[in-house]
Design a protein around this motif. Sequence first.
Motif, PDB file in Angstrom:
ATOM      1  N   TRP A 248     -13.241  88.253-119.654  1.00  0.00           N
ATOM      2  CA  TRP A 248     -14.342  87.616-118.970  1.00  0.00           C
ATOM      3  C   TRP A 248     -14.580  88.075-117.831  1.00  0.00           C
ATOM      4  CZ3 TRP A 248     -14.501  84.511-114.898  1.00  0.00           C
ATOM      5  CH2 TRP A 248     -13.240  83.748-114.573  1.00  0.00           C
TER       6      TRP A 248
ATOM      7  N   ALA B 163     -17.844  89.643-115.489  1.00  0.00           N
ATOM      8  CA  ALA B 163     -18.325  88.926-114.547  1.00  0.00           C
ATOM      9  C   ALA B 163     -18.777  89.732-113.235  1.00  0.00           C
ATOM     10  CB  ALA B 163     -17.547  87.895-114.136  1.00  0.00           C
TER      11      ALA B 163
ATOM     12  N   ARG C 127     -22.089  78.445-117.122  1.00  0.00           N
ATOM     13  CA  ARG C 127     -22.569  79.450-118.084  1.00  0.00           C
ATOM     14  C   ARG C 127     -23.969  79.509-118.173  1.00  0.00           C
ATOM     15  NH1 ARG C 127     -22.232  80.682-123.583  1.00  0.00           N
ATOM     16  NH2 ARG C 127     -21.819  82.838-123.719  1.00  0.00           N
TER      17      ARG C 127
ATOM     18  N   ALA D 263     -23.342  89.132-120.248  1.00  0.00           N
ATOM     19  CA  ALA D 263     -22.789  87.708-119.898  1.00  0.00           C
ATOM     20  C   ALA D 263     -22.683  86.661-121.133  1.00  0.00           C
ATOM     21  CB  ALA D 263     -23.825  87.309-118.906  1.00  0.00           C
TER      22      ALA D 263
ATOM     23  N   ILE E 279     -18.769  86.335-121.052  1.00  0.00           N
ATOM     24  CA  ILE E 279     -18.469  85.396-119.764  1.00  0.00           C
ATOM     25  C   ILE E 279     -18.395  84.141-120.557  1.00  0.00           C
ATOM     26  CG2 ILE E 279     -18.931  84.564-117.507  1.00  0.00           C
ATOM     27  CD1 ILE E 279     -20.312  87.370-117.085  1.00  0.00           C
TER      28      ILE E 279
END
Length: 420
Positions: free
Chosen positions: A215, A219, A282, A387, A391
Amino acid sequence: MEAKQGKANIVAIALIPLVMVLGNSMLVPVLPTMKSKLDLSGFQVSLIITMFSLAAGLIIPLVGYLSDRYGRKWIIVASLVIYGIGGVVSGLAAWLMDNSYGMILIGRIIQGIGAAGTSPIAMALIGDVYSGAKESKALGIIESTNGLGKILSPIFGSLIALIIWFAVFFTFPILCFATAVFVWFGVKEKKKKKGKPLPEYLGALKQIFKQKGRWLIPAFLVGSVGLFILFGVLFYLSDILEESFKIDGIIKGCILAIPLLGMVVTAYITGAKIKQNKPLIRKIMVTGLLLLTGAMLAVSFFQQIFLMVGLLTLGSIGTGLLLPCLNTLITGAVEKAERGMITSLYGSVRFLGVAFGPPLFSWLMKISHQIVFFSMAGLSLVTLIIAFLFIKPGKSKKGETGSEQKLATLFRKREKVPST
């Protein structure tokens, strides 16, 4: 007394990204004039931004290691001095030389080297000084200060250029040297033991990316794309305001500041609200990317100035939602001993995003307005998917994710410190 020192710390640290962002944003409204005065192509003038950001992006990892090993404050102060010297080199070249473009680029490279030790190290310093909700709020403040610099700098750049176009270069040393003094006397850095030697340090970083790379790397990519689009859009808007709409001077600076105002207000509110709530972070991050994608797609259909500025402001609000979330996740991803390197790597990819924005936009602008923004909408959509899929930092438990607890245990074993 402690509260006063805390305020002095955050004010001094907040000045660092403010000065750093002036390195590019204050020059944006001057670029068309520079292009005309020096008889440059669109690509050549875009290198004024690119060489600064590329130098910074390449040097940041080294500076991050030095800050972890020897301390943040002296690195920041030395970097501010180098940054100011680069401004002097570019300014004197533009003033005294007939063919000054090459030397201006050299000055910009020097400035970029100095900029490498400013904002990314300030993020790590905040992680050292603050924790928990205070850390998130402080990171929101410096992202907002960064945005405030972006808001004010086009206006200041336009005003200073009224004296003479290259006067903006001489503004940098004044601001940099003053900030260096303020940081040296205003920031009280916590004493810490000397950082790890390079082999051990790189081994710890390898463990970090082994644990969190799934992740953490996405990012980094998302943050880079956000800055890539932002500075590309500013470059595009600055050019068409002057070339297509014949808007120059302070009015142009104010128009360039409007999208950035949306970003800075959003970043400040977001940084204050998210704290360490990873599920909320998130959701906000994905929402920001949705706004950015939608705005880029919509603006491709319009070339009226008011609609364009409004839609670009909506996109900047999306960026304002995105960046504080990434800052909080990345800064809190590792132990303090490696935080400078991680935030510096993040700062490096952000700078590289800024570096490639103007030249790519300069190339796309030769094709059409629609191609510029269809491309950016597509890029933003891909970033949104990345994303959403990747993430996913673990949920907090007593301030750490499961992998963070394992990593902390690993560091303690290496350092032979009893676990508490």
